[in-house]
Write a protein that holds these residues in place. Structure first.
Motif, PDB file in Angstrom:
ATOM      1  N   ARG A   1      58.629  74.687  93.238  1.00 15.72           N
ATOM      2  CA  ARG A   1      58.297  76.045  92.816  1.00 15.72           C
ATOM      3  C   ARG A   1      59.381  76.709  91.980  1.00 15.72           C
ATOM      4  O   ARG A   1      59.121  77.678  91.268  1.00 15.72           O
ATOM      5  CB  ARG A   1      58.013  76.920  94.047  1.00 15.72           C
ATOM      6  N   GLY A   2      60.631  76.224  92.095  1.00 19.70           N
ATOM      7  CA  GLY A   2      61.704  76.859  91.342  1.00 19.70           C
ATOM      8  C   GLY A   2      63.062  76.544  91.909  1.00 19.70           C
ATOM      9  O   GLY A   2      63.264  75.509  92.548  1.00 19.70           O
ATOM     10  N   LEU A   3      64.010  77.459  91.689  1.00 17.16           N
ATOM     11  CA  LEU A   3      65.405  77.278  92.078  1.00 17.16           C
ATOM     12  C   LEU A   3      65.832  78.367  93.052  1.00 17.16           C
ATOM     13  O   LEU A   3      65.308  79.480  93.034  1.00 17.16           O
ATOM     14  CB  LEU A   3      66.314  77.329  90.847  1.00 17.16           C
ATOM     15  N   MET A   4      66.813  78.033  93.882  1.00 17.60           N
ATOM     16  CA  MET A   4      67.367  78.996  94.844  1.00 17.60           C
ATOM     17  C   MET A   4      68.886  78.965  94.773  1.00 17.60           C
ATOM     18  O   MET A   4      69.484  77.910  94.517  1.00 17.60           O
ATOM     19  CB  MET A   4      66.918  78.644  96.269  1.00 17.60           C
ATOM     20  N   THR A   5      69.510  80.122  95.002  1.00 13.75           N
ATOM     21  CA  THR A   5      70.962  80.166  95.085  1.00 13.75           C
ATOM     22  C   THR A   5      71.419  81.258  96.031  1.00 13.75           C
ATOM     23  O   THR A   5      70.661  82.187  96.355  1.00 13.75           O
ATOM     24  CB  THR A   5      71.608  80.375  93.697  1.00 13.75           C
ATOM     25  N   LEU A   6      72.672  81.137  96.470  1.00 13.88           N
ATOM     26  CA  LEU A   6      73.387  82.161  97.222  1.00 13.88           C
ATOM     27  C   LEU A   6      74.528  82.638  96.354  1.00 13.88           C
ATOM     28  O   LEU A   6      75.345  81.825  95.906  1.00 13.88           O
ATOM     29  CB  LEU A   6      73.959  81.584  98.528  1.00 13.88           C
ATOM     30  N   ALA A   7      74.612  83.924  96.106  1.00  7.69           N
ATOM     31  CA  ALA A   7      75.702  84.457  95.294  1.00  7.69           C
ATOM     32  C   ALA A   7      77.004  84.447  96.089  1.00  7.69           C
ATOM     33  O   ALA A   7      77.013  84.373  97.323  1.00  7.69           O
ATOM     34  CB  ALA A   7      75.384  85.876  94.841  1.00  7.69           C
ATOM     35  N   ILE A   8      78.103  84.541  95.374  1.00  2.78           N
ATOM     36  CA  ILE A   8      79.396  84.641  96.019  1.00  2.78           C
ATOM     37  C   ILE A   8      79.461  85.935  96.839  1.00  2.78           C
ATOM     38  O   ILE A   8      78.896  86.964  96.455  1.00  2.78           O
ATOM     39  CB  ILE A   8      80.516  84.621  94.949  1.00  2.78           C
ATOM     40  N   PHE A   9      80.110  85.893  98.010  1.00  2.00           N
ATOM     41  CA  PHE A   9      80.279  87.096  98.835  1.00  2.00           C
ATOM     42  C   PHE A   9      81.527  87.837  98.367  1.00  2.00           C
ATOM     43  O   PHE A   9      82.663  87.428  98.633  1.00  2.00           O
ATOM     44  CB  PHE A   9      80.440  86.723 100.313  1.00  2.00           C
ATOM     45  N   THR A  10      81.317  88.914  97.661  1.00  2.00           N
ATOM     46  CA  THR A  10      82.415  89.714  97.129  1.00  2.00           C
ATOM     47  C   THR A  10      81.894  91.106  96.823  1.00  2.00           C
ATOM     48  O   THR A  10      80.707  91.267  96.515  1.00  2.00           O
ATOM     49  CB  THR A  10      82.993  89.080  95.844  1.00  2.00           C
ATOM     50  N   PRO A  11      82.773  92.124  96.868  1.00  2.00           N
ATOM     51  CA  PRO A  11      82.340  93.464  96.468  1.00  2.00           C
ATOM     52  C   PRO A  11      82.299  93.646  94.956  1.00  2.00           C
ATOM     53  O   PRO A  11      81.878  94.694  94.471  1.00  2.00           O
ATOM     54  CB  PRO A  11      83.398  94.371  97.099  1.00  2.00           C
ATOM     55  N   GLU A  12      82.706  92.630  94.194  1.00  2.00           N
ATOM     56  CA  GLU A  12      82.752  92.739  92.732  1.00  2.00           C
ATOM     57  C   GLU A  12      81.379  92.402  92.161  1.00  2.00           C
ATOM     58  O   GLU A  12      80.986  91.242  92.089  1.00  2.00           O
ATOM     59  CB  GLU A  12      83.826  91.810  92.171  1.00  2.00           C
TER      60      GLU A  12
ATOM     61  N   GLU B   1      79.993  92.267  89.265  1.00  2.00           N
ATOM     62  CA  GLU B   1      79.810  91.394  88.105  1.00  2.00           C
ATOM     63  C   GLU B   1      79.988  89.924  88.477  1.00  2.00           C
ATOM     64  O   GLU B   1      79.374  89.049  87.849  1.00  2.00           O
ATOM     65  CB  GLU B   1      80.752  91.800  86.970  1.00  2.00           C
ATOM     66  N   ARG B   2      80.790  89.631  89.494  1.00  2.00           N
ATOM     67  CA  ARG B   2      80.906  88.239  89.955  1.00  2.00           C
ATOM     68  C   ARG B   2      79.630  87.819  90.675  1.00  2.00           C
ATOM     69  O   ARG B   2      79.189  86.672  90.563  1.00  2.00           O
ATOM     70  CB  ARG B   2      82.117  88.078  90.873  1.00  2.00           C
ATOM     71  N   VAL B   3      79.028  88.743  91.410  1.00  2.00           N
ATOM     72  CA  VAL B   3      77.746  88.475  92.048  1.00  2.00           C
ATOM     73  C   VAL B   3      76.669  88.272  90.985  1.00  2.00           C
ATOM     74  O   VAL B   3      75.889  87.311  91.010  1.00  2.00           O
ATOM     75  CB  VAL B   3      77.361  89.627  92.995  1.00  2.00           C
ATOM     76  N   ARG B   4      76.630  89.168  90.029  1.00  2.06           N
ATOM     77  CA  ARG B   4      75.624  89.099  88.969  1.00  2.06           C
ATOM     78  C   ARG B   4      75.728  87.778  88.194  1.00  2.06           C
ATOM     79  O   ARG B   4      74.709  87.193  87.812  1.00  2.06           O
ATOM     80  CB  ARG B   4      75.794  90.287  88.013  1.00  2.06           C
ATOM     81  N   ALA B   5      76.943  87.304  87.982  1.00  2.00           N
ATOM     82  CA  ALA B   5      77.129  86.071  87.217  1.00  2.00           C
ATOM     83  C   ALA B   5      76.427  84.882  87.869  1.00  2.00           C
ATOM     84  O   ALA B   5      75.919  83.994  87.171  1.00  2.00           O
ATOM     85  CB  ALA B   5      78.624  85.773  87.056  1.00  2.00           C
ATOM     86  N   CYS B   6      76.377  84.860  89.203  1.00  2.00           N
ATOM     87  CA  CYS B   6      75.673  83.784  89.904  1.00  2.00           C
ATOM     88  C   CYS B   6      74.184  83.828  89.598  1.00  2.00           C
ATOM     89  O   CYS B   6      73.550  82.790  89.372  1.00  2.00           O
ATOM     90  CB  CYS B   6      75.902  83.898  91.408  1.00  2.00           C
ATOM     91  N   PHE B   7      73.623  85.014  89.590  1.00  2.00           N
ATOM     92  CA  PHE B   7      72.192  85.166  89.321  1.00  2.00           C
ATOM     93  C   PHE B   7      71.873  84.855  87.860  1.00  2.00           C
ATOM     94  O   PHE B   7      70.853  84.227  87.557  1.00  2.00           O
ATOM     95  CB  PHE B   7      71.735  86.572  89.682  1.00  2.00           C
ATOM     96  N   VAL B   8      72.741  85.287  86.962  1.00  2.00           N
ATOM     97  CA  VAL B   8      72.541  84.993  85.535  1.00  2.00           C
ATOM     98  C   VAL B   8      72.568  83.484  85.312  1.00  2.00           C
ATOM     99  O   VAL B   8      71.735  82.933  84.572  1.00  2.00           O
ATOM    100  CB  VAL B   8      73.616  85.687  84.679  1.00  2.00           C
ATOM    101  N   ARG B   9      73.496  82.811  85.982  1.00  2.00           N
ATOM    102  CA  ARG B   9      73.602  81.367  85.790  1.00  2.00           C
ATOM    103  C   ARG B   9      72.330  80.656  86.261  1.00  2.00           C
ATOM    104  O   ARG B   9      71.861  79.724  85.614  1.00  2.00           O
ATOM    105  CB  ARG B   9      74.818  80.820  86.533  1.00  2.00           C
ATOM    106  N   LEU B  10      71.766  81.100  87.379  1.00  2.00           N
ATOM    107  CA  LEU B  10      70.550  80.452  87.867  1.00  2.00           C
ATOM    108  C   LEU B  10      69.392  80.691  86.908  1.00  2.00           C
ATOM    109  O   LEU B  10      68.622  79.779  86.614  1.00  2.00           O
ATOM    110  CB  LEU B  10      70.186  80.953  89.267  1.00  2.00           C
TER     111      LEU B  10
END
Length: 257
Positions: free
Chosen positions: A171-182, A184-193
């Motif tokens: 059906r697709g792809l799944m990911t867990l973002a990095i655990f951080t209060p930053e 843009e670092r969280v967003r980068a994980c989602f953008v990459r997926l």
């Protein structure tokens, strides 16, 4: 911008769970509005790991008819104990091959496929059960050694081999973002997926569906929606805090509980 810490009171009634569900759905709608998306394009998967049977029954009464669980045997016990309920179970945590038989028996969905050994084990068990299973390929977008999932560079070759497993419906792809209060670092994980999904759709085997993106949890699902999430896995914002949190941050400072 940073992601502010959150405190989720434990929901202990149908009314409290229903109110939390309504709040989460409103947050989904607001995130979709910011991204110019239809809220109907985002599926909410409530996550009931560590939640006891009594409160799960409350959640079903409040309108939850699909639930995500991290641990396979815990999920199976719950599925058997609550077989009288209309619930579709999704396994969203790492799977060992010797536990594939459990998933094949009761689950409707598996969101953590990251090896051909697991694919083969599921295929064999699903054949015995005469069932099919929706699956998501898990990708480690944060490059954290502690996280499961394929390296992004390995996903294309992996996907090419999946048509051999006809009992698995990709059906697709799944990911867990990095655990951080930053944020843009969280967003980068989602953008990459999302970008990986877009690339794979150009080369994926015919008939393989990679349209879905499962990303975002209680503290960061709004950011995930802004970056294209079609499934968000939300636990604490619905059921309340637990000793092993699924996320520690709100997507925006001062966001409502």
């Amino acid at each position: 911008m940073s992601l502010a810490p959150a405190d989720w009171p434990v929901a202990q009634s149908v009314e409290q769970i229903a109110a939390n569900l309504a709040n989460v759905r409103q947050r989904i709608a607001s995130a979709c509005a910011r991204a110019g998306r239809d809220p109907a394009s985002v599926r909410l998967l409530p996550v009931s790991k560590t939640v006891d049977e009594a409160r799960i029954r409350m959640a079903v009464a409040a309108g939850c008819h699909e639930l995500g669980e991290n641990k396979v045997q815990e999920a199976q016990r719950k599925a058997e104990a609550m077989a009288d309920l209309d619930v579709h179970w999704s396994v969203i945590g790492h799977l060992q091959t010797n536990k594939a038989r459990y998933v094949a028996r009761f689950a409707s969905e598996f969101q953590a496929l990251d090896s051909l050994r697991v694919a083969e084990a599921l295929q064999q068990r699903l054949l015995l059960e005469d069932r099919t299973l929706d699956v998501f390929v898990q990708v480690n977008t944060s490059a954290e050694p502690s996280k499961y999932g394929l390296e992004p560079t390995a996903v294309a070759d992996f996907v090419q081999q999946l048509p051999a497993f006809d009992r698995l419906r990709v059906r697709g792809l799944m990911t867990l973002a990095i655990f951080t209060p930053e944020v843009e670092r969280v967003r980068a994980c989602f953008v990459r997926l999302r970008e990986l999904r877009d690339q794979l759709q150009q080369t994926a085997p015919a008939g393989l569906d990679l349209s879905q993106l499962s990303m975002g949890m209680s503290g960061d699902f709004e950011v995930a929606i802004e970056e294209g999430a079609t499934v968000v896995r939300v636990g604490q914002a619905i059921f309340g805090a637990r000793s092993t949190p699924d996320s520690f941050y709100w997507p925006t400072p001062g966001a409502p509980a």
